[in-house]
Write an enzyme that holds these catalytic residues in place. Sequence first.
Site, short mmCIF file in Angstrom:
data_model
loop_
_atom_site.label_atom_id
_atom_site.label_comp_id
_atom_site.label_asym_id
_atom_site.label_seq_id
_atom_site.Cartn_x
_atom_site.Cartn_y
_atom_site.Cartn_z
N HIS A 163 7.88 21.33 4.40
CA HIS A 163 7.31 22.44 3.62
C HIS A 163 6.67 23.51 4.49
O HIS A 163 5.84 24.28 4.03
CB HIS A 163 6.30 21.89 2.61
CG HIS A 163 6.93 21.06 1.53
ND1 HIS A 163 6.24 20.23 0.69
CD2 HIS A 163 8.24 20.93 1.17
CE1 HIS A 163 7.08 19.62 -0.14
NE2 HIS A 163 8.30 20.03 0.13
N CYS A 193 12.06 40.44 9.54
CA CYS A 193 12.88 39.99 10.68
C CYS A 193 12.63 38.54 11.06
O CYS A 193 13.25 38.03 11.97
CB CYS A 193 12.65 40.91 11.89
SG CYS A 193 11.05 40.70 12.70
N CYS A 213 3.98 42.71 11.24
CA CYS A 213 4.79 42.04 12.28
C CYS A 213 4.60 42.75 13.62
O CYS A 213 4.65 43.98 13.69
CB CYS A 213 6.25 42.09 11.86
SG CYS A 213 7.39 41.52 13.12
N CYS A 265 8.40 44.39 14.27
CA CYS A 265 9.04 45.44 13.47
C CYS A 265 8.08 46.16 12.53
O CYS A 265 8.47 47.13 11.87
CB CYS A 265 10.23 44.87 12.70
SG CYS A 265 9.75 43.94 11.22
N THR A 271 1.83 10.38 -0.90
CA THR A 271 2.50 11.43 -1.67
C THR A 271 2.67 10.97 -3.11
O THR A 271 2.92 9.79 -3.37
CB THR A 271 3.87 11.83 -1.06
OG1 THR A 271 4.51 12.77 -1.93
CG2 THR A 271 4.78 10.65 -0.81
#
Length: 257
Positions: free
Chosen positions: A117, A128, A153, A156, A194
């Site tokens: 996950h 990107c 980012c 970019c 879990t």
Amino acid sequence: MDAKLIAAFRRARSLSVLTGAGVSAASGIPTFRDKQTGLWENFDAAELATPGAFRRDPALVWGWYEWRRMQVLRAEPNPAHRALAAMAERIPTFTLITQNVDDLHERAGSPNVIHLHGELARPYCEACRQPYVHPPGIPELPEGGAQLEPPRCQACGARVRPGVVWFGESLPELDWLAALEAVKTCEVFLSVGTSAFVQPAASLIDLANRVGAVTVQINPNPTDADRAVAFALRGPAGELLPQLVHEVWEGKGSALK
Ligand code: OAD
């Protein structure tokens, strides 16, 4: 513990383990579905853990994940994490598959953890996919987080998103394939902490049964997987995992190994 269970671990040349939030509970990281303390008991997953939620309110979602990242930065691995790291040293082929987005398995010494996950500490660019490097330090955020604009980012300039898998998204393909491969070939399969509620992770338990592995579960509460496993051990992971390691490798008869 059951002698047949101990014998199965002593014989095993390959073990696959699936962990969930319960393994980190004793480190102070909340689970998702436990009554009162579970994150999804107190927060709305639809507002925080879907691609649509991030599009609608990026600052709310980023701030909430930053709060969770802060909790993990302040937490320490517990005896459950350490017992799994000890098992890895004793079984020739050991694969640790986790649904957890913290890094407590790694900090306890487990190598090559498969994160089905994603990971809180690995955000990346929406556009990107370049990983984003957090500035050092621990963010100071109130319980539940606060509105925080996601960073841009470094490559970019597009928006950075949390490094976790949201509802409605696919699992990271290579990690999922590696998990399938490990479970297909394991002799013992152990599910710890879990609820076995979220797919496709929970389907690994059925796969383990289909390939003839000895299936084991550790959980203090009943789960959907109770009937699916050969051995359902009832209790906290921080107690039962160290006890298992002790009885298999340090207890009476363990010199056979
Ligand atoms: P859940 O919150 O659904 O289940 C946690 C389980 O841990 C419960 O069955 C508890 O009984 C058990 N538990 C609590 N304390 C424990 C302890 N000390 N030792 C052992 N077990 C204990 O969490 P997960 O099954 O991990 O997804 O949830 C699966 C996924 O649902 C998560 O990865 C997350 C969530 O939505 C994403 O973030 C994508």
